[in-house]
Design a protein around this motif. Sequence first.
Motif, mmCIF file in Angstrom:
data_model
loop_
_atom_site.group_PDB
_atom_site.id
_atom_site.type_symbol
_atom_site.label_atom_id
_atom_site.label_comp_id
_atom_site.label_asym_id
_atom_site.label_seq_id
_atom_site.Cartn_x
_atom_site.Cartn_y
_atom_site.Cartn_z
ATOM 1 N N LYS A 52 0.805 -1.211 0.000
ATOM 2 C CA LYS A 52 0.000 0.000 0.000
ATOM 3 C C LYS A 52 0.847 1.273 0.000
ATOM 4 O O LYS A 52 0.319 2.352 -0.230
ATOM 5 C CB LYS A 52 -0.973 -0.007 1.181
ATOM 6 C CG LYS A 52 -2.069 -1.040 1.067
ATOM 7 C CD LYS A 52 -2.822 -0.905 -0.241
ATOM 8 C CE LYS A 52 -4.074 -1.745 -0.357
ATOM 9 N NZ LYS A 52 -4.036 -3.047 0.253
ATOM 10 N N SER A 82 -3.966 -1.313 6.102
ATOM 11 C CA SER A 82 -2.659 -1.118 5.466
ATOM 12 C C SER A 82 -2.586 0.185 4.672
ATOM 13 O O SER A 82 -1.583 0.903 4.734
ATOM 14 C CB SER A 82 -2.337 -2.288 4.536
ATOM 15 O OG SER A 82 -2.221 -3.477 5.280
ATOM 16 N N GLY A 188 -7.821 -6.464 -3.016
ATOM 17 C CA GLY A 188 -8.487 -5.687 -1.974
ATOM 18 C C GLY A 188 -9.216 -4.563 -2.694
ATOM 19 O O GLY A 188 -10.429 -4.588 -2.862
ATOM 20 N N THR A 189 -8.436 -3.600 -3.175
ATOM 21 C CA THR A 189 -9.021 -2.616 -4.090
ATOM 22 C C THR A 189 -9.143 -3.220 -5.490
ATOM 23 O O THR A 189 -9.993 -2.820 -6.269
ATOM 24 C CB THR A 189 -8.129 -1.369 -4.194
ATOM 25 O OG1 THR A 189 -6.869 -1.743 -4.763
ATOM 26 C CG2 THR A 189 -7.885 -0.739 -2.841
ATOM 27 N N GLY A 190 -8.240 -4.139 -5.828
ATOM 28 C CA GLY A 190 -8.135 -4.646 -7.194
ATOM 29 C C GLY A 190 -7.111 -3.855 -8.005
ATOM 30 O O GLY A 190 -6.850 -4.164 -9.164
ATOM 31 N N THR A 192 -3.806 -3.596 -7.763
ATOM 32 C CA THR A 192 -2.583 -4.292 -8.158
ATOM 33 C C THR A 192 -2.854 -5.225 -9.337
ATOM 34 O O THR A 192 -2.081 -5.246 -10.308
ATOM 35 C CB THR A 192 -2.010 -5.086 -6.970
ATOM 36 O OG1 THR A 192 -1.885 -4.203 -5.847
ATOM 37 C CG2 THR A 192 -0.642 -5.659 -7.298
ATOM 38 N N SER A 283 -2.688 -12.476 3.879
ATOM 39 C CA SER A 283 -3.027 -12.356 2.450
ATOM 40 C C SER A 283 -1.903 -12.934 1.592
ATOM 41 O O SER A 283 -2.143 -13.396 0.471
ATOM 42 C CB SER A 283 -3.308 -10.900 2.061
ATOM 43 O OG SER A 283 -2.127 -10.139 1.982
#
Length: 347
Positions: A52, A82, A188-190, A192, A283
């Motif tokens: 992050k 994070s 998570g956000t997508g 990456t 994760s």
Amino acid sequence: MNWLHHAIAQIEADYQRSADTHLIALPLPGFARHGIDLYLKDESTHPTGSLKHRLARSLFLYSLCNGWLHEGSTVVESSSGSTAVSEAYFARLLGLPFIAVMPKSTSAEKIAQITFYGGRCHLVDSASAVYDEARALATQTGGHYMDQFTYAERATDWRSNNNIAQSMFSQMARERFPVPRWIVVGAGTGGTSATIGRYVRYQRHATQVCVPDPVGSVFGAYYRSGDASLTGPGSRIEGIGRPRVEASFIRTLVDRMIDVADVDSVAAMHILTDLLGRKVGPSTGTNFVGMLALACEMRHKGERGSILSLLCDSGERYLGSYFDPVWALNHIGDSGAAQARLREQLT
Ligand SMILES: *Cc1c(COP(=O)(O)O)cnc(C)c1O
């Protein structure tokens, strides 16, 4: 203009002082002798301890260049922890007040780090309550809601400009399979998976992107159905898996998704911790489950090649949770059988 230019210069200077993260070769004889090599990019070594750090830098630059942040603006974010740690670091660098809105289940280590960087933590009852609360706080303070779950995919420059994908490919240059067969990343956000997915297409690489998704997350069901209105309970693996379909998760950039049970993620976290001689976060365990599934499949088909994934953060952040046997038993269940099964795949 003066403040804006100074703020951007501060972030650029901080970047100039920073080093890239290592790509760790993970020698596993059971796969290597079949021509399958595994690697982990160690994102735990950023100054704020996780991948992050890259996202926070991108989000601040994007917000500054869009004219959304000004001298004295309160920065507000919804996070599972994070991102808030990393944004607190950049907010302090720019002298801006920062408020993190997080579920009350967020690890004590992350809360302590946000506070260390001068940020304030605002805890809510559930993972799905963070969005509205963050938006409301930004309105009340006249500040800015960063909204990582919307902007992660677009704040990061995917063609090159030192993104994580470009770094991985250049670090692979002298390996026996320099172009990975698979890159495995949790969502998570997508952000990456989107950056890597776009980069491999743009560079015309044969690499495919696999996202392992924890139980309780809606990303897997959304991937299969395309229904963006789906909701779910959310995941028990910190940092990945969401209770709603986030705008930043781009389904068409993912070649494959694998559903992962929580006991498997925790089992894989322990196995990887043993293999590396240091603790990794849950994760990263989920990522390792995905890598092992793909490696077994390649071995079975007689395919050769490399598989890359991320060491997203260190296990030191989860000593009181996933690494605490009592906590793990109560919240996740007994991962003993899963450990035995996964260890079997390594041989
Ligand atoms: C955010 C996060 C991920 C997933 O990355 P995204 O780019 O947000 O999809 C994985 N692991 C950890 C620990 C994270 O904080």
